[in-house]
Design a protein around this motif. Structure first.
Motif, PDB file in Angstrom:
ATOM      1  N   PRO A   1     -56.195  18.470 -10.140  1.00  0.00           N
ATOM      2  CA  PRO A   1     -55.074  17.877  -9.948  1.00  0.00           C
ATOM      3  C   PRO A   1     -53.976  18.591 -10.396  1.00  0.00           C
ATOM      4  O   PRO A   1     -54.089  19.343 -11.492  1.00  0.00           O
ATOM      5  N   ASP A   2     -52.697  18.605  -9.696  1.00  0.00           N
ATOM      6  CA  ASP A   2     -51.528  19.170 -10.035  1.00  0.00           C
ATOM      7  C   ASP A   2     -51.198  18.866 -11.304  1.00  0.00           C
ATOM      8  O   ASP A   2     -50.550  19.889 -11.999  1.00  0.00           O
ATOM      9  N   SER A   3     -51.480  17.826 -11.577  1.00  0.00           N
ATOM     10  CA  SER A   3     -50.554  17.431 -13.104  1.00  0.00           C
ATOM     11  C   SER A   3     -51.462  18.029 -14.302  1.00  0.00           C
ATOM     12  O   SER A   3     -50.862  18.266 -15.319  1.00  0.00           O
ATOM     13  N   MET A   4     -52.593  18.849 -13.992  1.00  0.00           N
ATOM     14  CA  MET A   4     -53.269  19.370 -15.073  1.00  0.00           C
ATOM     15  C   MET A   4     -53.176  21.001 -14.769  1.00  0.00           C
ATOM     16  O   MET A   4     -53.365  21.673 -15.986  1.00  0.00           O
ATOM     17  N   THR A   5     -52.412  21.264 -13.812  1.00  0.00           N
ATOM     18  CA  THR A   5     -52.666  22.922 -13.454  1.00  0.00           C
ATOM     19  C   THR A   5     -51.075  23.593 -13.902  1.00  0.00           C
ATOM     20  O   THR A   5     -51.083  24.750 -14.103  1.00  0.00           O
ATOM     21  N   HIS A   6     -50.191  22.509 -14.258  1.00  0.00           N
ATOM     22  CA  HIS A   6     -48.698  23.222 -14.226  1.00  0.00           C
ATOM     23  C   HIS A   6     -48.466  23.436 -15.751  1.00  0.00           C
ATOM     24  O   HIS A   6     -47.385  23.161 -16.255  1.00  0.00           O
ATOM     25  N   PHE A   7     -49.299  23.969 -16.439  1.00  0.00           N
ATOM     26  CA  PHE A   7     -49.182  24.380 -17.827  1.00  0.00           C
ATOM     27  C   PHE A   7     -49.416  25.881 -18.257  1.00  0.00           C
ATOM     28  O   PHE A   7     -50.366  26.406 -17.347  1.00  0.00           O
TER      29      PHE A   7
ATOM     30  N   CYS B   1     -62.986  20.911  -8.997  1.00  0.00           N
ATOM     31  CA  CYS B   1     -63.406  20.206 -10.338  1.00  0.00           C
ATOM     32  C   CYS B   1     -64.209  18.871  -9.935  1.00  0.00           C
ATOM     33  O   CYS B   1     -64.200  18.356  -8.858  1.00  0.00           O
ATOM     34  N   GLY B   2     -65.028  18.321 -10.778  1.00  0.00           N
ATOM     35  CA  GLY B   2     -65.723  17.139 -10.623  1.00  0.00           C
ATOM     36  C   GLY B   2     -65.282  16.343 -11.902  1.00  0.00           C
ATOM     37  O   GLY B   2     -65.115  16.595 -12.892  1.00  0.00           O
ATOM     38  N   LEU B   3     -65.289  14.939 -11.372  1.00  0.00           N
ATOM     39  CA  LEU B   3     -64.996  13.986 -12.304  1.00  0.00           C
ATOM     40  C   LEU B   3     -66.055  13.669 -13.329  1.00  0.00           C
ATOM     41  O   LEU B   3     -67.543  13.561 -12.967  1.00  0.00           O
ATOM     42  N   VAL B   4     -65.736  13.866 -14.603  1.00  0.00           N
ATOM     43  CA  VAL B   4     -66.567  13.403 -15.760  1.00  0.00           C
ATOM     44  C   VAL B   4     -66.514  11.978 -16.117  1.00  0.00           C
ATOM     45  O   VAL B   4     -67.517  11.084 -16.372  1.00  0.00           O
ATOM     46  N   LYS B   5     -65.306  11.575 -16.214  1.00  0.00           N
ATOM     47  CA  LYS B   5     -64.919  10.164 -16.650  1.00  0.00           C
ATOM     48  C   LYS B   5     -63.369   9.859 -16.420  1.00  0.00           C
ATOM     49  O   LYS B   5     -62.504  10.596 -16.632  1.00  0.00           O
ATOM     50  N   ARG B   6     -63.437   8.627 -15.713  1.00  0.00           N
ATOM     51  CA  ARG B   6     -61.964   8.157 -15.778  1.00  0.00           C
ATOM     52  C   ARG B   6     -61.776   6.826 -16.380  1.00  0.00           C
ATOM     53  O   ARG B   6     -62.748   5.946 -16.280  1.00  0.00           O
ATOM     54  N   SER B   7     -60.787   6.636 -17.221  1.00  0.00           N
ATOM     55  CA  SER B   7     -60.788   5.397 -18.184  1.00  0.00           C
ATOM     56  C   SER B   7     -59.444   4.908 -17.851  1.00  0.00           C
ATOM     57  O   SER B   7     -58.625   5.634 -17.113  1.00  0.00           O
ATOM     58  N   GLN B   8     -58.883   4.035 -18.540  1.00  0.00           N
ATOM     59  CA  GLN B   8     -57.558   3.266 -18.261  1.00  0.00           C
ATOM     60  C   GLN B   8     -56.493   4.557 -18.724  1.00  0.00           C
ATOM     61  O   GLN B   8     -55.478   4.481 -17.752  1.00  0.00           O
TER      62      GLN B   8
ATOM     63  N   ARG C   1     -57.266   7.795 -19.382  1.00  0.00           N
ATOM     64  CA  ARG C   1     -57.871   9.192 -19.486  1.00  0.00           C
ATOM     65  C   ARG C   1     -58.041   9.579 -18.245  1.00  0.00           C
ATOM     66  O   ARG C   1     -58.987   8.951 -17.556  1.00  0.00           O
ATOM     67  N   HIS C   2     -58.271  10.880 -17.748  1.00  0.00           N
ATOM     68  CA  HIS C   2     -58.861  11.462 -16.680  1.00  0.00           C
ATOM     69  C   HIS C   2     -59.371  12.752 -17.147  1.00  0.00           C
ATOM     70  O   HIS C   2     -58.629  13.734 -17.471  1.00  0.00           O
ATOM     71  N   TRP C   3     -60.644  12.773 -17.110  1.00  0.00           N
ATOM     72  CA  TRP C   3     -61.452  13.853 -17.575  1.00  0.00           C
ATOM     73  C   TRP C   3     -62.340  14.559 -16.421  1.00  0.00           C
ATOM     74  O   TRP C   3     -63.071  13.761 -15.930  1.00  0.00           O
ATOM     75  N   VAL C   4     -61.994  15.822 -16.494  1.00  0.00           N
ATOM     76  CA  VAL C   4     -62.709  16.543 -15.269  1.00  0.00           C
ATOM     77  C   VAL C   4     -63.436  17.849 -15.801  1.00  0.00           C
ATOM     78  O   VAL C   4     -62.954  18.359 -16.831  1.00  0.00           O
ATOM     79  N   HIS C   5     -64.539  18.390 -15.113  1.00  0.00           N
ATOM     80  CA  HIS C   5     -65.006  19.761 -15.464  1.00  0.00           C
ATOM     81  C   HIS C   5     -64.599  20.613 -14.379  1.00  0.00           C
ATOM     82  O   HIS C   5     -64.555  20.431 -12.992  1.00  0.00           O
ATOM     83  N   ILE C   6     -64.212  21.541 -14.625  1.00  0.00           N
ATOM     84  CA  ILE C   6     -63.773  22.627 -13.798  1.00  0.00           C
ATOM     85  C   ILE C   6     -65.028  23.418 -13.264  1.00  0.00           C
ATOM     86  O   ILE C   6     -65.910  24.190 -13.948  1.00  0.00           O
ATOM     87  N   VAL C   7     -65.346  23.628 -11.933  1.00  0.00           N
ATOM     88  CA  VAL C   7     -66.606  24.205 -11.507  1.00  0.00           C
ATOM     89  C   VAL C   7     -66.809  25.722 -11.691  1.00  0.00           C
ATOM     90  O   VAL C   7     -65.649  26.252 -11.448  1.00  0.00           O
TER      91      VAL C   7
ATOM     92  N   THR D   1     -67.114  27.005 -14.412  1.00  0.00           N
ATOM     93  CA  THR D   1     -66.587  27.603 -15.779  1.00  0.00           C
ATOM     94  C   THR D   1     -67.284  26.757 -16.837  1.00  0.00           C
ATOM     95  O   THR D   1     -67.874  25.780 -16.586  1.00  0.00           O
ATOM     96  N   ASP D   2     -66.946  26.812 -17.944  1.00  0.00           N
ATOM     97  CA  ASP D   2     -67.346  26.211 -19.225  1.00  0.00           C
ATOM     98  C   ASP D   2     -66.350  25.207 -19.777  1.00  0.00           C
ATOM     99  O   ASP D   2     -66.299  24.662 -20.772  1.00  0.00           O
ATOM    100  N   PHE D   3     -65.170  24.901 -18.686  1.00  0.00           N
ATOM    101  CA  PHE D   3     -64.077  24.316 -19.281  1.00  0.00           C
ATOM    102  C   PHE D   3     -63.986  22.858 -18.621  1.00  0.00           C
ATOM    103  O   PHE D   3     -64.194  22.629 -17.215  1.00  0.00           O
ATOM    104  N   ASP D   4     -63.796  22.020 -19.251  1.00  0.00           N
ATOM    105  CA  ASP D   4     -63.228  20.613 -19.001  1.00  0.00           C
ATOM    106  C   ASP D   4     -61.635  20.281 -19.302  1.00  0.00           C
ATOM    107  O   ASP D   4     -61.145  21.027 -20.399  1.00  0.00           O
TER     108      ASP D   4
END
Length: 145
Positions: free
Chosen positions: A6-12, A26-33, A35-41, A43-46
């Motif tokens: 998501p663009d909201s995560m890349t502009h830093f 990326c692949g979705l790890v978990k989406r909560s009210q 929090r949006h958590w993804v894993h970058i394909v 890589t070892d990064f979330d």
């Protein structure tokens, strides 16, 4: 399901420094009210993105303070931080850690510990900018602790 990060995560600056400017999946790890958590394909990064919760409702196990107890007149209401409910327990006994006497014998041991800790952190009366409160119900002598 893979998607672009998501663009909201890349502009830093940190993102660009570590992962560069190339388009990543990326692949979705978990989406909560909140929090949006993804894993970058590949890589070892979330990445975890949090939105800001409402300032009064900070989530599970945090008191919501706008409800007042006691008198109905707005001029005689206590401050919400001095009278609230948390996990089904009402708290309304304001305490002063600078006062060495505690009126309830069953709670004195705990108050001595709390007083020592708080005076270490806030040695001068007035240093602490909030109010400490105890449950409305005094700790019984046979309470399991």
């Amino acid at each position: 399901e893979l998607r672009p990060v998501p663009d909201s995560m890349t502009h830093f600056a940190d993102f660009e420094t570590i992962l560069g400017r190339e388009s990543l999946q990326c692949g979705l790890v978990k989406r909560s009210q909140h929090r949006h958590w993804v894993h970058i394909v590949g890589t070892d990064f979330d990445l975890v993105e949090w939105d800001e919760p409402h300032p009064v409702n900070q989530g599970l196990s945090v008191p919501i303070k706008p409800q007042f107890f006691g008198a109905s007149s707005s001029s005689s209401r206590v401050h919400p931080e001095e009278d609230f409910e948390f996990e089904g327990v009402r708290y309304n006994r304001k305490i002063n850690v600078y006062d060495s006497f505690h009126p309830h014998e069953t709670e004195r041991w705990a108050m001595e510990i709390l007083r020592h800790v708080m005076l270490t952190a806030y040695p001068q009366e007035g240093d602490m900018k909030w109010t400490l409160v105890l449950p409305a119900e005094v700790l019984p002598a046979d309470a399991p602790v």
